[in-house]
Design a protein around this motif. Structure first.
Motif, PDB file in Angstrom:
ATOM      1  N   GLU A 276     -14.481   0.491  -2.644  1.00 40.91           N
ATOM      2  CA  GLU A 276     -14.385   0.430  -1.179  1.00 40.91           C
ATOM      3  C   GLU A 276     -12.925   0.445  -0.729  1.00 40.91           C
ATOM      4  O   GLU A 276     -12.562   1.110   0.250  1.00 40.91           O
ATOM      5  CB  GLU A 276     -15.074  -0.839  -0.659  1.00 40.91           C
ATOM      6  N   ALA A 277     -12.091  -0.281  -1.464  1.00 40.42           N
ATOM      7  CA  ALA A 277     -10.673  -0.336  -1.101  1.00 40.42           C
ATOM      8  C   ALA A 277     -10.005   1.028  -1.273  1.00 40.42           C
ATOM      9  O   ALA A 277      -9.182   1.446  -0.445  1.00 40.42           O
ATOM     10  CB  ALA A 277      -9.956  -1.387  -1.948  1.00 40.42           C
ATOM     11  N   THR A 278     -10.357   1.746  -2.345  1.00 43.20           N
ATOM     12  CA  THR A 278      -9.774   3.065  -2.586  1.00 43.20           C
ATOM     13  C   THR A 278     -10.169   4.052  -1.490  1.00 43.20           C
ATOM     14  O   THR A 278      -9.320   4.800  -0.973  1.00 43.20           O
ATOM     15  CB  THR A 278     -10.230   3.598  -3.958  1.00 43.20           C
ATOM     16  N   ILE A 279     -11.449   4.049  -1.123  1.00 49.86           N
ATOM     17  CA  ILE A 279     -11.918   4.936  -0.057  1.00 49.86           C
ATOM     18  C   ILE A 279     -11.193   4.631   1.250  1.00 49.86           C
ATOM     19  O   ILE A 279     -10.746   5.542   1.968  1.00 49.86           O
ATOM     20  CB  ILE A 279     -13.445   4.806   0.122  1.00 49.86           C
ATOM     21  N   LYS A 280     -11.041   3.344   1.542  1.00 46.74           N
ATOM     22  CA  LYS A 280     -10.345   2.955   2.769  1.00 46.74           C
ATOM     23  C   LYS A 280      -8.877   3.383   2.718  1.00 46.74           C
ATOM     24  O   LYS A 280      -8.305   3.833   3.733  1.00 46.74           O
ATOM     25  CB  LYS A 280     -10.440   1.435   2.960  1.00 46.74           C
ATOM     26  N   GLY A 281      -8.269   3.245   1.552  1.00 46.15           N
ATOM     27  CA  GLY A 281      -6.886   3.650   1.405  1.00 46.15           C
ATOM     28  C   GLY A 281      -6.687   5.127   1.716  1.00 46.15           C
ATOM     29  O   GLY A 281      -5.765   5.513   2.439  1.00 46.15           O
ATOM     30  N   PHE A 282      -7.578   5.967   1.187  1.00 42.72           N
ATOM     31  CA  PHE A 282      -7.494   7.399   1.473  1.00 42.72           C
ATOM     32  C   PHE A 282      -7.755   7.683   2.949  1.00 42.72           C
ATOM     33  O   PHE A 282      -7.124   8.558   3.552  1.00 42.72           O
ATOM     34  CB  PHE A 282      -8.495   8.168   0.604  1.00 42.72           C
ATOM     35  N   GLU A 283      -8.686   6.949   3.531  1.00 37.62           N
ATOM     36  CA  GLU A 283      -8.978   7.130   4.959  1.00 37.62           C
ATOM     37  C   GLU A 283      -7.744   6.841   5.812  1.00 37.62           C
ATOM     38  O   GLU A 283      -7.448   7.565   6.784  1.00 37.62           O
ATOM     39  CB  GLU A 283     -10.124   6.199   5.366  1.00 37.62           C
ATOM     40  N   LEU A 284      -7.002   5.808   5.439  1.00 41.22           N
ATOM     41  CA  LEU A 284      -5.834   5.414   6.225  1.00 41.22           C
ATOM     42  C   LEU A 284      -4.644   6.352   6.019  1.00 41.22           C
ATOM     43  O   LEU A 284      -3.954   6.719   6.968  1.00 41.22           O
ATOM     44  CB  LEU A 284      -5.428   3.980   5.863  1.00 41.22           C
TER      45      LEU A 284
ATOM     46  N   PRO B  83       0.519  -3.213   7.814  1.00 44.71           N
ATOM     47  CA  PRO B  83      -0.839  -3.569   8.252  1.00 44.71           C
ATOM     48  C   PRO B  83      -1.919  -2.931   7.379  1.00 44.71           C
ATOM     49  O   PRO B  83      -2.941  -3.558   7.082  1.00 44.71           O
ATOM     50  CB  PRO B  83      -0.905  -3.043   9.693  1.00 44.71           C
ATOM     51  N   GLU B  84      -1.708  -1.685   6.984  1.00 44.82           N
ATOM     52  CA  GLU B  84      -2.707  -0.990   6.156  1.00 44.82           C
ATOM     53  C   GLU B  84      -2.858  -1.666   4.805  1.00 44.82           C
ATOM     54  O   GLU B  84      -3.973  -1.764   4.264  1.00 44.82           O
ATOM     55  CB  GLU B  84      -2.290   0.466   5.971  1.00 44.82           C
ATOM     56  N   ARG B  85      -1.767  -2.126   4.239  1.00 42.54           N
ATOM     57  CA  ARG B  85      -1.829  -2.811   2.943  1.00 42.54           C
ATOM     58  C   ARG B  85      -2.689  -4.070   3.039  1.00 42.54           C
ATOM     59  O   ARG B  85      -3.460  -4.389   2.125  1.00 42.54           O
ATOM     60  CB  ARG B  85      -0.411  -3.167   2.487  1.00 42.54           C
ATOM     61  N   VAL B  86      -2.569  -4.796   4.157  1.00 41.77           N
ATOM     62  CA  VAL B  86      -3.380  -5.997   4.358  1.00 41.77           C
ATOM     63  C   VAL B  86      -4.858  -5.644   4.425  1.00 41.77           C
ATOM     64  O   VAL B  86      -5.703  -6.288   3.799  1.00 41.77           O
ATOM     65  CB  VAL B  86      -2.947  -6.737   5.643  1.00 41.77           C
ATOM     66  N   VAL B  87      -5.175  -4.586   5.144  1.00 37.08           N
ATOM     67  CA  VAL B  87      -6.572  -4.148   5.283  1.00 37.08           C
ATOM     68  C   VAL B  87      -7.166  -3.784   3.927  1.00 37.08           C
ATOM     69  O   VAL B  87      -8.249  -4.242   3.553  1.00 37.08           O
ATOM     70  CB  VAL B  87      -6.671  -2.939   6.252  1.00 37.08           C
TER      71      VAL B  87
END
Length: 351
Positions: free
Chosen positions: A62-70, A46-50
């Motif tokens: 934005e994607a990198t920041i979200k990746g670290f957040e997850l 699911p995280e990969r889809v997000v």
């Protein structure tokens, strides 16, 4: 310790010395992976889809920041798992393109003293290599023969005496008939089959003949690459002969011990081709343990199918070789003699 970025050519020499970690999601790993890898997902399915959606809509930052957040809250768990699995602290890692996920995992591991080799271009680089390799030109020598002639056993004996062989059925986890999946592990995906196939081809000397069993284009639910299959059809073929009783005995040896219900299901899968009467007769014989009868019944169908497939083979490139009643060592000698005849362009003969 700092990571070291490695090329695919460097990867081949290192893979036998260090564990291999796939940092992609569980779903990507299940679809296909570099053989021998262990999956340590940085982003789960699911995280990969997000993150992927965010990358397309708002860009890499934005994607990198979200990746670290997850993944950030799981850093300690990932480290504990990897330290437990790889106490020697030396690994090779990859993700899809050698980007964010493998970089994050590499950073984490170097923080606790790991020696990390990260594959440049990631799995995509490896997959391009394996895709191309199974579609190259190969010097094939096809071992044919009706069901029960022991082709796989002969391939194994040929390998023992130093011949190059590829066991397609072994790679596919399937013996190539309605009964072929019984007692076998689950088949790999088509993509993973090509990866495993490429690994086997990579070990061969392309200047020398490679023995391969005659197959239809499909092995179970797997499909051979078109170019390789057409090379098989155009290659020299040694069509081996055994007596009907020898064939029945060999099939009984391999299949009579298998569960009755699975044998019956395999017969039922052929009902349209066998017809109602022959299907019923075969099932009754299986239930009664009369293996000779149901095997003889099946061979009527499989012999017709083999003749049909044999007719697809290139004209003028077949040697028929009678191995009835002779021991394995003598059979191998005759096969090697037949190989020599092909090399001398001696074809269309009966021995």
């Amino acid at each position: 310790m700092a990571e070291q970025l490695i090329s695919l050519s460097e990867f081949w020499s290192l893979r036998d010395h260090f564990p291999l970690i796939d940092a992609r999601s569980e779903g990507e790993f299940e679809q296909s992976q570099i053989p021998g890898s262990i999956n340590i997902p940085i982003l789960n399915n699911p995280e990969r889809v997000v993150v992927g959606t965010l990358y397309k809509e708002k860009g890499s930052e934005e994607a990198t920041i979200k990746g670290f957040e997850l993944v950030g809250p799981r850093f300690h768990l990932i480290l504990k798992d990897v330290l437990k699995l790889f106490p020697q602290k030396k690994v090779i890692i990859y993700c899809w393109r050698g980007g964010m996920r493998s970089q994050i995992l590499s950073w984490l591991l170097t923080m606790v003293g790991f020696e990390v080799y990260r594959l440049k271009g990631g799995y995509k680089t490896y997959r391009t290599y394996s895709f191309d390799l199974v579609r190259k030109d190969w010097n094939l020598l096809v071992l044919g023969g009706k069901t029960g002639t022991g082709k796989t056993r002969l391939l194994q004996k040929l390998q023992e005496v130093g011949e190059q062989i590829i066991d397609l059925e072994g790679l596919a986890n399937h013996k190539g008939s309605s009964f072929g999946s019984i007692g076998q592990p689950a088949q790999p995906t088509v993509e993973q089959f090509e990866n495993i196939f490429a690994e086997a081809l990579r070990k061969q000397n392309p200047a020398k003949s490679i023995w391969i069993e005659n197959e239809s284009r499909k092995i179970g639910r797997l499909i051979l690459p078109d170019k390789f299959y057409h090379q098989m059809l155009a290659a020299p073929l040694i069509d081996i002969l055994k007596t009907d009783q020898e064939r029945i005995d060999l099939i009984a040896e391999e299949y009579a011990c298998l569960p009755t219900d699975e044998l019956i299901l395999a017969v039922l899968r052929l009902k349209k081709r066998l017809g109602g009467l022959r299907t019923s007769q075969a099932i009754v014989a299986i239930v009664e343990g009369n293996h000779s009868d149901w095997i003889s019944n099946m061979l009527i169908y499989y012999d017709k199918a083999y003749t049909f497939d044999l007719d697809k083979h290139a004209e003028g490139k077949t040697i028929q070789l009678d191995l009835s009643g002779i021991d394995p060592d003598s059979s191998i000698k005759k096969l090697l003699d037949a190989k020599t005849k092909f090399n001398g362009k001696h074809t269309n003969t009966t021995d």
